[in-house]
Scaffold this motif. Structure first.
Motif, short mmCIF file in Angstrom:
data_model
loop_
_atom_site.label_atom_id
_atom_site.label_comp_id
_atom_site.label_asym_id
_atom_site.label_seq_id
_atom_site.Cartn_x
_atom_site.Cartn_y
_atom_site.Cartn_z
N VAL A 6 -0.56 -11.25 -1.92
CA VAL A 6 0.42 -10.44 -2.65
C VAL A 6 0.01 -10.40 -4.11
O VAL A 6 -0.28 -11.45 -4.70
CB VAL A 6 1.84 -11.02 -2.53
CG1 VAL A 6 2.84 -10.16 -3.30
CG2 VAL A 6 2.27 -11.14 -1.07
N ALA A 22 7.57 -14.78 -2.59
CA ALA A 22 6.38 -14.46 -1.80
C ALA A 22 5.51 -15.69 -1.59
O ALA A 22 4.87 -15.85 -0.54
CB ALA A 22 5.59 -13.35 -2.47
N ALA A 289 7.40 -9.37 1.40
CA ALA A 289 5.99 -9.13 1.10
C ALA A 289 5.14 -10.32 1.51
O ALA A 289 4.05 -10.16 2.08
CB ALA A 289 5.82 -8.84 -0.39
N ALA A 293 2.25 -10.21 4.28
CA ALA A 293 0.87 -10.55 3.92
C ALA A 293 0.28 -11.59 4.86
O ALA A 293 -0.93 -11.58 5.13
CB ALA A 293 0.81 -11.05 2.48
#
Length: 390
Positions: A6, A22, A289, A293
């Protein structure tokens, strides 16, 4: 080309909170163009007492400058309505130190922070690619754009930025002989612009005075308030920027690029404040996210959209309140505030029980007060239509 899970562009609260969320699931790189996090500082700094719980971080006592227990509302004709909760209901923070605190937390949680200016974000060969200064490119499974209200990168990536709807703002921090540290002041009416003006006490001798308006120079409005209420004032810090009060953008994700914070319109429409609203939405985006990922499961991004719906509804309700206020004449505001003044005990109780950030639950009271002032039905209908069809 360096590759990561990310990549986050922008080191304000929303970008840093997204990065921290994240980092629970993926490796994260964050780019911030300024050498010092939190600079320049553009913020009144007024937060709810439980903001740390909403943002998932500890706001240390060293970041809190003051606690307030109420508000004084000033009508266009000069009528003052004081609403005293009788106990602290909000806190004032030092925004620059808050951002630096978040940056330190982000590094502790494994985020890599770089002082580089991003020039573009685009999608290429199934990856999000961020081009930075000095010809450096970063490739990631997904990118989070937290660049702020300018939305330059977002517009180039294909988002409808609506940046021309931003409202110019100014703020000055002043020193004077005496400030009541218990109350923030809110000034309404055409004289103070199309949003509002405010004073926020930092201590017994220091206050922040701010205004956001398209109608005139907001700095002049700040100066007028200072002269009227702090006759012997001395400016010690001033800033100009723009605030967003237009509600959330309709599209905040295109492929592998997600907008958060001011870049996504995730602010409180009644004030333009973005720390809590933007932070909550950024945490959802960062978590999704990071999961995407690490798994490349598109369902994780769909979950983000679903989790965001309650906050989007909150912002739309507050957008309605803001448009009602902006569409009201000085005469209407005068009568409305005076009517509310006859219900001070109810307002005190409401202030004690109302979440300072999520104050859309006072909207029914606002509508009732405005209805009693006999706002033309066609005006109210027009405001409602513009709220949900902008």
């Amino acid at each position: 080309m360096p590759r990561t899970g990310v990549v986050v562009v922008g080191g304000g609260p929303s970008g840093l909170l997204a990065a921290m969320s994240a980092a629970q699931f993926s490796d994260v790189l964050l780019l911030e163009e300024h050498k010092t996090f939190g600079q320049p500082s553009h913020c009144g700094g007024l937060l709810s007492l439980d903001a740390n719980e909403k943002l998932g971080v500890d706001i240390g006592k060293d970041l809190v400058l003051n606690s307030i227990r109420g508000f004084v509302f000033h009508s266009p004709s000069g009528f003052e309505l004081e609403v005293d909760a009788g106990r602290p209901c909000a806190q004032v923070i030092e925004r620059s130190l808050f951002d630096q605190h978040l940056a330190e937390l982000a590094e502790r949680r494994g985020c890599r922070l770089l002082n580089l200016r991003a020039l573009s974000i685009r999608q290429r060969n199934g990856f999000a690619v961020v081009e930075a200064e000095n010809g450096i490119e970063f490739s990631a499974q997904i990118a989070i754009d937290a660049e702020g209200i300018g939305r330059r990168l977002a517009a180039a990536a294909g988002f409808n930025s609506r940046v021309r709807e931003a409202v110019p703002a100014a703020q000055v921090t002043v020193r004077c002989s005496e400030v009541d540290p218990s109350f923030a002041h809110v000034f309404l009416g055409e004289l103070y612009g199309d949003l509002m003006a405010y004073t926020i006490p930092l201590d017994r001798r220091t206050a922040r005075v701010g205004c956001a308006t398209r109608r005139t120079d907001p700095a002049r409005v700040c100066e007028m308030i200072c002269k009227k209420f702090y006759g012997d004032y001395r400016p010690i810090l001033s800033s100009r920027w723009a605030v967003w009060t237009g509600g959330p953008l309709k599209e905040t994700r295109i492929g592998r690029i997600i907008l958060v914070g001011d870049a996504a319109g995730h602010t409180k429409p009644t004030t333009g404040g973005g720390i809590v609203f933007g932070g909550i939405m950024a945490r959802h985006a960062g978590s999704a996210a990071g999961k995407f990922a690490s798994t490349l499961d598109e369902e994780k991004l769909a979950e983000m959209d679903e989790n965001a719906k309650p906050m989007v509804r909150r912002m739309r309700r507050l957008l309605l309140a803001r448009k009602l206020l902006s569409a009201s004449s000085d005469r209407t505001l005068d009568r409305g505030i005076k009517i509310m003044g006859s219900r001070v005990e109810e307002l005190r109780s409401l202030l004690r029980s109302t979440d300072f950030d999520f104050h859309e639950n006072v909207l029914p009271d606002l509508l009732q007060a405005l209805a009693l002032t006999r706002i033309p039905i066609m005006l109210l209908a027009d405001v409602l239509m513009r709220t949900f069809n902008y």
